[in-house]
Design a protein around this motif. Structure first.
Motif, PDB file in Angstrom:
ATOM      1  N   ARG A  84       0.845  -1.188   0.000  1.00 43.76           N
ATOM      2  CA  ARG A  84       0.000   0.000   0.000  1.00 43.76           C
ATOM      3  C   ARG A  84       0.878   1.235   0.000  1.00 43.76           C
ATOM      4  N   VAL A  85       0.607   2.142  -0.917  1.00 40.10           N
ATOM      5  CA  VAL A  85       1.323   3.404  -1.018  1.00 40.10           C
ATOM      6  C   VAL A  85       0.270   4.499  -0.966  1.00 40.10           C
ATOM      7  N   GLY A  86       0.066   5.071   0.234  1.00 34.31           N
ATOM      8  CA  GLY A  86      -1.037   6.008   0.387  1.00 34.31           C
ATOM      9  C   GLY A  86      -2.338   5.288   0.093  1.00 34.31           C
ATOM     10  N   PRO A  87      -3.160   5.827  -0.811  1.00 30.02           N
ATOM     11  CA  PRO A  87      -4.428   5.177  -1.121  1.00 30.02           C
ATOM     12  C   PRO A  87      -4.315   4.101  -2.207  1.00 30.02           C
ATOM     13  N   PHE A  88      -3.095   3.854  -2.702  1.00 29.11           N
ATOM     14  CA  PHE A  88      -2.906   2.952  -3.830  1.00 29.11           C
ATOM     15  C   PHE A  88      -2.275   1.629  -3.388  1.00 29.11           C
ATOM     16  N   THR A  89      -2.424   0.636  -4.247  1.00 24.36           N
ATOM     17  CA  THR A  89      -1.746  -0.647  -4.067  1.00 24.36           C
ATOM     18  C   THR A  89      -0.824  -0.858  -5.258  1.00 24.36           C
ATOM     19  N   VAL A  90       0.433  -1.176  -4.969  1.00 21.35           N
ATOM     20  CA  VAL A  90       1.450  -1.304  -6.006  1.00 21.35           C
ATOM     21  C   VAL A  90       2.026  -2.711  -5.979  1.00 21.35           C
ATOM     22  N   GLU A  91       2.179  -3.282  -7.162  1.00 23.94           N
ATOM     23  CA  GLU A  91       2.770  -4.615  -7.284  1.00 23.94           C
ATOM     24  C   GLU A  91       4.268  -4.499  -7.508  1.00 23.94           C
TER      25      GLU A  91
END
Length: 311
Positions: free
Chosen positions: A46-53
């Motif tokens: 989780r990066v702030g409100p985002f999800t990063v692969e």
């Protein structure tokens, strides 16, 4: 190609991760060789409100030339043992390790700050120092460079450290080109202060509220502890105890800090000469202003003005 691994695990702050990817992942126009950037982690993050692969697992860190540990969203959450072990393994493999903001806690857990000077966001510096007492934590600088271990303070200082790494790898011209693309100053030395004003309770219900407001209106005048004690109708010794309780400083330390803060305001907002600023802040001479300003802020007043002057 120089490989840069962005080490991820847990919940990260998006600004620091984003700025690292922006700087190392986008070559400037005309660059013949740039960085190969990989996002590395055990799972999606989780990066702030985002999800990063992630692109690779944490074991890739040991293959990287530079490992960047971005800011953690919550330093009170347990650190990922996998991340700490992978960062240590990367260091032992010869990688250059850099943390951005609260990423320094990962370096501390890996033992990489022991005996070294380090920094983090000023709001977390005390916690970093308490958790890793063998580190020398400096809350007043933008970044530290120990050769293969580097740490940055919060937010904009992450930009400064990333540009510093580009400067080391590709020279000043390329680093300045990247800075122009980002519309930021081309280079700020790591020893500069984080420019955080000391909290100054000039109003409120505390015992010194009226006195501090009175002093703020008279910073251009010569003032002594005796003058302040007389104004407060108390003894200098008792006044000193009150100042430490309210501001954490002695009366003279607090007064000097306010004079320097006022000088910062004048340097940013006016064309006054250094001599005029010294007179207006009660510091007397340009020589005294330069000496005290550099001691408190970390850089000379002219350098501060060129970096922070309002349009």
């Amino acid at each position: 190609m120089h490989t840069v691994a962005l080490a991820t695990a847990g919940h990260l702050l998006h600004f620091e991760l984003g700025i690292a990817y922006e700087i190392f992942g986008n070559p400037p126009l005309g660059a013949d060789e740039w960085y190969d950037v990989r996002l590395c982690g055990p799972r999606s993050v989780r990066v702030g409100p985002f999800t990063v692969e992630p692109d690779d697992g944490l074991d890739y860190l040991a293959q990287a030339d530079t490992v960047i540990v971005p800011a953690l969203a919550d330093v009170d959450e347990p650190l990922s043992p996998e991340l700490v072990a992978a960062v240590l393994a990367a260091y032992e493999s010869g990688a250059r390790i850099a943390s951005l903001c609260t990423g320094a806690f990962v370096l501390g857990a890996a033992g990489l700050l022991d005996g070294r000077r380090a920094t983090t966001h000023w709001g977390h510096a005390d916690a970093l120092a308490a958790r890793y007492p063998q580190a020398t934590v400096d809350p007043d600088v933008l970044y530290t460079d120990n050769g293969n271990i580097l740490t940055a303070a919060g937010k904009a200082a992450a930009v400064d450290l990333c540009l510093h790494l580009v400067h080391l790898d590709h020279g000043a011209t390329v680093a300045n080109t990247v800075a122009r693309r980002l519309v930021v100053p081309p280079h700020r030395a790591g020893g500069q202060a984080q420019f955080v004003s000391t909290p100054v309770p000039v109003s409120g219900d505390h015992t010194l509220a009226e006195l501090l407001a009175w002093v703020q209106e008279r910073l251009d005048q010569p003032l002594t502890v005796t003058d302040l004690a007389r104004r407060a109708n108390t003894s200098p010794r008792h006044l000193g105890r009150q100042f430490r309780a309210v501001t954490g400083q002695t009366p003279l330390q607090w007064l000097l800090t306010q004079r320097v803060r006022r000088a910062q305001q004048l340097l940013e907002a006016t064309n006054h000469s250094i001599e005029s600023v010294a007179t207006a802040t009660g510091l007397g001479t340009a020589t005294t202003l330069r000496r005290q300003f550099k001691r408190v802020v970390g850089i000379p007043p002219n350098t501060y003005r060129s970096s922070f002057r309002s349009p």
